[in-house]
Design an enzyme around this catalytic site. Structure first.
Site, PDB file in Angstrom:
ATOM      1  N   SER A  37      19.762 -14.314  -1.237  1.00 24.84           N
ATOM      2  CA  SER A  37      18.899 -14.259  -0.060  1.00 24.84           C
ATOM      3  C   SER A  37      17.898 -13.113  -0.198  1.00 24.84           C
ATOM      4  O   SER A  37      17.133 -13.077  -1.157  1.00 24.84           O
ATOM      5  CB  SER A  37      19.767 -14.136   1.198  1.00 24.84           C
ATOM      6  OG  SER A  37      19.022 -14.344   2.371  1.00 24.84           O
ATOM      7  N   ASP A  50      21.314 -25.693   3.748  1.00 22.12           N
ATOM      8  CA  ASP A  50      21.084 -24.261   3.960  1.00 22.12           C
ATOM      9  C   ASP A  50      20.215 -24.105   5.206  1.00 22.12           C
ATOM     10  O   ASP A  50      19.051 -24.516   5.206  1.00 22.12           O
ATOM     11  CB  ASP A  50      20.396 -23.658   2.732  1.00 22.12           C
ATOM     12  CG  ASP A  50      20.259 -22.145   2.806  1.00 22.12           C
ATOM     13  OD1 ASP A  50      20.206 -21.597   3.933  1.00 22.12           O
ATOM     14  OD2 ASP A  50      20.189 -21.503   1.746  1.00 22.12           O
ATOM     15  N   HIS A  67      24.317 -20.953   3.843  1.00 22.49           N
ATOM     16  CA  HIS A  67      23.398 -20.041   3.178  1.00 22.49           C
ATOM     17  C   HIS A  67      24.100 -19.053   2.256  1.00 22.49           C
ATOM     18  O   HIS A  67      23.440 -18.296   1.550  1.00 22.49           O
ATOM     19  CB  HIS A  67      22.601 -19.277   4.247  1.00 22.49           C
ATOM     20  CG  HIS A  67      21.518 -18.404   3.702  1.00 22.49           C
ATOM     21  ND1 HIS A  67      20.528 -18.864   2.851  1.00 22.49           N
ATOM     22  CD2 HIS A  67      21.255 -17.069   3.880  1.00 22.49           C
ATOM     23  CE1 HIS A  67      19.716 -17.875   2.533  1.00 22.49           C
ATOM     24  NE2 HIS A  67      20.137 -16.779   3.137  1.00 22.49           N
TER      25      HIS A  67
END
Length: 275
Positions: free
Chosen positions: A98, A220, A248
């Site tokens: 991320s 996601d 995610h």
């Protein structure tokens, strides 16, 4: 005693310390180096592993008087470059999740010798929608998020975690993520969220020269598949691994799939991840 920089980021070096290849793990928002436990374990016998906590995360001190410095992701990337210099790292594989993924990419641009390869999990160069680009969030979405964080941080964390984690049949995963988020001071969390959601690093992607693996879960809530495909198109030496995982944080919810994708990219045989 470790240098203050390494102590501040709770840097740990584990695995096969004499291995020729080093993997550096960089976590995303709301988590710490602990999120890599299952994935890292699979490579302990074959690689030297470096784990760290980004500023303001984990058991270390909060951002404090430096909070203004961390209003963009480049500051976090500068920290990663400094850690690499302190450890004399060269030609490492940077593995980021991320926001941590973009931190790795920016660090590789700032100090190309640091990174031989990149593994970017659930990465996004821009979360906010723009003309001709679907990032997944509108201005209204972000305003609502910032307002919720400000009004009732714990309540927001408890609602945000299940959406990000997915896997509603495994509620313990979301509970752990919520607890991890709540361990971060609200002011630090808001600073980091602003750095993430206001960022736009689309123009940086074409400058990357390292072979890059993009790992994307099928489902996601934070990063649409179109973003992964956009990055695949823009990064010169990229490949995309679309894995059978939801949420995610696939390195937490589906570590075996993530390990297999990384191992294929590195062309090594990993240990099995724990059930």
């Amino acid at each position: 005693m470790p240098p203050p920089l390494l102590e501040r980021h709770q840097v740990r070096i584990i695995g096969r310390l004499d291995a020729p290849d080093t993997l550096v793990f960089v976590h995303g928002f709301g988590t710490s180096q602990q999120a890599w436990q299952a994935v890292a374990q699979a490579f302990e016998s074959s690689h030297r592993l470096v784990l760290l906590n980004n500023a303001g995360c984990g058991a270390g001190a909060g951002l404090g008087a430096q909070r203004h410095r961390y209003l963009n992701l480049r500051a976090y990337a500068e920290d990663l470059v400094a850690i690499g210099a302190a450890l004399d790292l060269q030609g490492a594989t940077l593995i980021g999740h991320s926001a941590g993924a973009m931190i790795c990419a920016l660090a590789a641009l700032r100090q190309p010798a640091l990174a031989r390869r990149l593994v970017l999990i659930g990465a996004s160069p821009r979360y906010l929608d723009a003309p001709g680009y679907v990032g997944g969030f509108s201005d209204a979405d972000l305003n609502a998020l910032y307002r919720a964080v400000t009004l009732n941080y714990e309540q927001w964390a408890e609602a945000f975690a299940p959406v990000m984690m997915g896997n509603p049949d495994r509620p313990a995963l979301a509970l752990r993520l919520a607890d991890s988020i709540k361990s971060i001071p609200p002011e630090d969390a808001l600073t980091t969220l602003c750095a993430i959601f206001q960022s736009d690093h689309r123009a940086d992607l074409a400058q990357l020269r390292q072979p890059t693996l993009l790992i994307q879960a099928h489902e996601d809530a934070a990063v649409p598949l179109s973003v992964a495909e956009y990055m695949l198109d823009k990064i010169p030496h990229a490949r995309l691994a679309l894995i059978e995982a939801a949420g995610h944080l696939p390195h937490v919810s589906a570590p075996q799939q993530v390990v297999e994708a990384i191992a294929d990219f590195l062309a090594v045989q990993p240990l099995a991840t724990p059930p």
